[in-house]
Design a protein around this motif. Structure first.
Motif, mmCIF file in Angstrom:
data_model
loop_
_atom_site.group_PDB
_atom_site.id
_atom_site.type_symbol
_atom_site.label_atom_id
_atom_site.label_comp_id
_atom_site.label_asym_id
_atom_site.label_seq_id
_atom_site.Cartn_x
_atom_site.Cartn_y
_atom_site.Cartn_z
ATOM 1 N N TRP A 25 0.810 -1.211 0.000
ATOM 2 C CA TRP A 25 0.000 0.000 0.000
ATOM 3 C C TRP A 25 0.842 1.260 0.000
ATOM 4 O O TRP A 25 0.382 2.322 -0.427
ATOM 5 N N LEU A 29 -0.020 5.083 -1.678
ATOM 6 C CA LEU A 29 -0.175 6.246 -0.813
ATOM 7 C C LEU A 29 0.853 7.321 -1.156
ATOM 8 O O LEU A 29 0.517 8.509 -1.267
ATOM 9 N N ALA A 99 -7.453 12.223 1.954
ATOM 10 C CA ALA A 99 -7.031 11.144 2.854
ATOM 11 C C ALA A 99 -8.137 10.108 3.044
ATOM 12 O O ALA A 99 -7.889 8.893 3.003
ATOM 13 N N THR A 100 -9.378 10.575 3.215
ATOM 14 C CA THR A 100 -10.498 9.660 3.447
ATOM 15 C C THR A 100 -10.781 8.811 2.212
ATOM 16 O O THR A 100 -10.937 7.591 2.307
ATOM 17 N N CYS A 101 -10.850 9.451 1.046
ATOM 18 C CA CYS A 101 -11.142 8.710 -0.184
ATOM 19 C C CYS A 101 -10.007 7.752 -0.536
ATOM 20 O O CYS A 101 -10.252 6.648 -1.045
ATOM 21 N N THR A 102 -8.767 8.157 -0.293
ATOM 22 C CA THR A 102 -7.632 7.265 -0.543
ATOM 23 C C THR A 102 -7.758 5.996 0.291
ATOM 24 O O THR A 102 -7.529 4.880 -0.192
ATOM 25 N N TYR A 103 -8.119 6.172 1.557
ATOM 26 C CA TYR A 103 -8.309 5.012 2.435
ATOM 27 C C TYR A 103 -9.452 4.125 1.938
ATOM 28 O O TYR A 103 -9.326 2.888 1.927
ATOM 29 N N LEU A 104 -10.553 4.748 1.500
ATOM 30 C CA LEU A 104 -11.693 3.962 1.021
ATOM 31 C C LEU A 104 -11.350 3.222 -0.262
ATOM 32 O O LEU A 104 -11.754 2.056 -0.443
ATOM 33 N N TYR A 106 -8.402 2.164 -1.007
ATOM 34 C CA TYR A 106 -7.551 1.058 -0.542
ATOM 35 C C TYR A 106 -8.403 -0.100 -0.027
ATOM 36 O O TYR A 106 -8.158 -1.268 -0.371
ATOM 37 N N ARG A 107 -9.404 0.215 0.789
ATOM 38 C CA ARG A 107 -10.293 -0.833 1.294
ATOM 39 C C ARG A 107 -10.986 -1.578 0.144
ATOM 40 O O ARG A 107 -11.099 -2.810 0.148
ATOM 41 N N THR A 130 -11.704 12.058 -5.179
ATOM 42 C CA THR A 130 -10.603 12.317 -4.260
ATOM 43 C C THR A 130 -10.068 13.737 -4.353
ATOM 44 O O THR A 130 -9.629 14.308 -3.353
#
Length: 325
Positions: A25, A29, A99-104, A106-107, A130
């Motif tokens: 990941w 990132l 940051a939030t959309c990047t994490y989502l 990734y999920r 994003t």
């Protein structure tokens, strides 16, 4: 600079494809952060709406502002206490959304859906969600995750409820879900609860239906012309809807999915802008469907290989969502 951005987007695309296959990941990132630094925030198409002028109002004037799409306003007003400057606050919101959309994303890369569908989602919506949209991006991805749970595991309404506080279109998905998928007894209870809530709000001079009508009128006044893009996109959505029956007949013929399509047709007829916003959910629902048709399953590895060409779609979407020098 444009060449550097092109190369960075290429490597970002490759890193996400590797992420979907179990890659590390960190590379995804790192490249995302570098791109976020290199691409100036004011170049985003919606930046003017959120930061310049009074197009988007962050103030709370009544109860309706608290119960309808309150998240962005709450976060903005909280951050403004620290920055005391609108531009700095909005820029921080863009970083928070990134940051939030990047994490989502990734999920989502870890979901057990065909590789080409993950790359379609990424190529279509990464930059839009994003880098551009502050209200819509996070709820769209949360609804996508809800669709995945609905079609592949035991779906719950938690993500859908959270998304509904970000944007009204997610609340529409929630409404369709509880009407057509919940048992009659619970539907009556929820219906009575909603009626009581609406009555209380009306007693306090808060009329939710007035908000909905005003919202529709705003879209109608802003853009009611049906452009070539809207026509092409409409045929694309119809094609996706019909193709989903071929890939997975059982889950495509659910009352929930068919109802979403009917609502899209009605909204698209009334106003193409509102129709377009809802159509993204049609596409996302399809992308979460597992491929069950054995005649197609055998070609999925080949389709996955061809999907690397979607890089050009990712770059086109970057170009179409930013003002380029």
């Amino acid at each position: 600079m444009s060449i550097i951005i092109f190369i960075l987007i290429l490597f970002l695309f490759i890193s996400y494809s590797r992420l979907s296959c179990g890659g590390h990941w960190f590379y995804f990132l790192f490249l995302g952060v570098v791109l976020r630094v290199v691409i100036p925030i004011p170049l985003a198409m919606d930046y003017f709406v959120y930061n310049i002028g009074n197009i988007y109002d962050y103030n709370f004037y009544g109860i309706e502002d608290i119960i309808i799409e309150p998240v962005l306003k709450i976060v903005y007003n909280f951050l403004y206490l620290f920055f005391q400057d609108k531009t700095q606050t909005v820029h921080f919101l863009y970083w928070l959304n990134f940051a939030t959309c990047t994490y989502l994303f990734y999920r989502i890369s870890k979901y057990h859906i065909p590789f080409f569908k993950k790359m379609l989602l990424f190529s279509f919506f990464y930059f839009l969600f994003t880098y551009v949209l502050l209200r819509n991006g996070i709820p769209y991805l949360l609804v996508f995750m809800f669709f995945y749970e609905l079609n592949n595991t035991e779906g719950t309404l938690k993500k859908l409820i959270v998304a509904s506080f970000f944007h009204a279109t997610a609340a529409l998905i929630f409404l369709v879900k509880i009407i057509f998928e919940i048992k009659l007894e619970r539907l009556i209870v929820y219906g009575l609860a909603i009626l009581v809530l609406l009555a209380i709000l009306a007693f306090n001079n808060v009329f939710v239906f007035d908000y909905i009508i005003n919202k529709f009128s705003t879209y109608s006044e802003a853009q009611n012309d049906r452009s070539v893009f809207h026509v092409v996109w409409m045929f694309f959505i119809f094609g996706i809807f019909l193709w989903s029956f071929i890939e997975n007949l059982a889950q495509s013929t659910t009352l929930f999915f068919i109802t979403l399509m009917i609502v899209y047709i009605v909204l698209n007829y009334l106003n193409p802008v509102m129709g377009y916003r809802l159509s993204l959910y049609i596409l996302m629902f399809y992308l979460t469907l597992p491929v069950k048709n054995l005649k197609i399953v055998k070609y999925v590895p080949d389709i996955d290989l061809v999907s690397f060409g979607l890089f050009f779609l990712l770059y086109i979407n970057y170009s179409s969502t930013h003002y380029l020098d």
